[in-house]
Design an enzyme around this catalytic site. Structure first.
Site, short mmCIF file in Angstrom:
data_model
loop_
_atom_site.label_atom_id
_atom_site.label_comp_id
_atom_site.label_asym_id
_atom_site.label_seq_id
_atom_site.Cartn_x
_atom_site.Cartn_y
_atom_site.Cartn_z
N CYS A 115 82.31 89.58 9.35
CA CYS A 115 83.30 90.79 9.40
C CYS A 115 83.27 91.50 7.96
O CYS A 115 82.19 92.16 7.82
CB CYS A 115 84.71 90.10 9.31
SG CYS A 115 86.04 91.33 9.75
N HIS A 153 84.58 86.55 14.37
CA HIS A 153 84.63 85.51 13.58
C HIS A 153 84.22 84.24 14.36
O HIS A 153 85.42 83.54 14.88
CB HIS A 153 86.08 85.39 13.09
CG HIS A 153 86.65 86.30 12.26
ND1 HIS A 153 86.52 86.42 11.12
CD2 HIS A 153 86.96 87.67 12.53
CE1 HIS A 153 86.78 87.58 10.34
NE2 HIS A 153 87.07 88.27 11.34
N GLU A 180 83.75 81.44 12.86
CA GLU A 180 84.40 80.19 12.12
C GLU A 180 85.95 80.23 12.72
O GLU A 180 86.44 78.96 12.14
CB GLU A 180 84.19 80.60 10.54
CG GLU A 180 85.49 81.60 10.05
CD GLU A 180 85.45 83.04 10.32
OE1 GLU A 180 84.27 83.40 11.15
OE2 GLU A 180 86.01 83.91 9.59
#
Lengths: 236, 81
Positions: free
Chosen positions: A85, A202, A204
């Site tokens: 990002c 994302h 994660e």
């Protein structure tokens, strides 16, 4: 494996990245933007957020942080660097990845789950993603529309540098599945040497079923596998 | 002395803000608007006695490295007394 996660003023996915790496049993620590050293790390993650308030342009100020000199050197030496990002924006501003991320075409901030198609497994960031697997991961950005001039796009295609593209749930690269207007539905790319990658989604935030999806793990598993192979190769 | 830097999106870059404002202008009845391009304006105050030629060189460098992103933007630099 050791992961250095950068921390700029207004990074806000730094702890998520640390959590994800530790969740898989590896070590991760934060590196403050004013630090000139990364520590003995195997991989650098440039996390999401709004570094320096996104002033001027997203990632424009962060790229001049002392820590980015260390990241550049780490990347030049073949180290693995993943920008997520805002981290992707920082890497393009720093010239470590080609192109730029501009305002979403509908001017809206998009915070939603999207589907990702892996365009090639040929990178340390995608090698373990099962063939044909469509990843369901979240996005959260206002400026994630990937842009590059025609020459750069042609080069990205010729070198298989496009790693992930926005698609529908069946893997079709449609315009309606493209949340931000990115050229060629590009969600993530790598550099020519394939050791630096960036993506707007994302992974994660999608590493545990409790979070709604654990598809992000495939990207982390790919990095772990690449680092393991590297360690084995060095020992041999 | 003041430096004025005007930054605009490159022609090949889609400018959703410009497109939206153009539509709004048309909606309001303003005719003859062929295009709207939205950029940034940066004003830099230069210290008294600054050499104009040196400032021009330094600011072009800064505009290229930091103030604009040459991948997506063009800039115009003007220095006035």
């Amino acid at each position: 494996m050791n992961f250095a996660v950068l921390q700029f003023p207004a990074s806000n996915c730094d702890q998520d990245a640390v959590h994800a790496v530790r969740h898989f049993g590896h070590s991760a620590w934060l590196v403050w933007h004013k630090d000139a050293a990364l520590g003995d790390t195997d991989c650098v993650i440039v996390p999401g957020g709004f570094s320096y308030g996104d002033y001027l342009r997203c990632g424009a100020i962060a790229r001049f942080s002392p820590v980015m000199q260390a990241v550049k050197q780490f990347a030049d030496n073949g180290g693995l660097v993943l920008g997520i990002c805002n981290g992707f924006q920082v890497l393009t501003e720093a010239g470590l990845l080609p192109g730029a991320l501009i305002r979403n075409r509908d001017l809206q901030f998009h915070c939603e789950n999207i589907f990702l198609k892996t365009a090639t497994n040929d990178s340390p960031f995608a090698s373990q993603i099962p063939a044909g697997k469509i990843l369901r991961v979240p996005i959260a950005h206002g400026e994630g529309c990937y842009f590059a001039d025609e020459e750069t796009l042609a080069k990205l295609k010729a070198n298989n540098q496009i790693l992930w593209q926005y698609c529908d749930k069946d893997g079709n690269l449609t315009d309606s599945a493209n949340p931000n207007g990115a050229l060629l539905n590009i969600a993530g790319i790598c550099n020519e040497k394939r050791n630096v990658a960036g993506l707007m989604p994302h992974p994660e935030r999608a590493c545990e079923p409790l979070l709604g999806s654990d598809d992000g793990k495939w990207i982390f598993e790919s990095i772990f596998a690449a680092l393991k192979n590297k360690t084995v190769a060095q020992a041999a | 002395m003041k430096a004025k830097i005007i930054i605009t999106p490159k022609k090949a870059v889609v400018d959703p803000q410009g497109i939206t404002v153009k539509k709004a202008l048309e909606h309001m009845g303003y005719t003859g608007v062929a295009g709207v391009h939205i950029g940034k304006y940066i004003e830099i105050d230069l210290a008294p006695g600054t050499d104009k030629a040196a400032a021009t060189k330094a600011l072009n460098d800064a505009a290229h490295k930091l103030l604009s992103n040459p991948v997506i933007e063009d800039y115009k630099l003007e220095i006035s007394e």
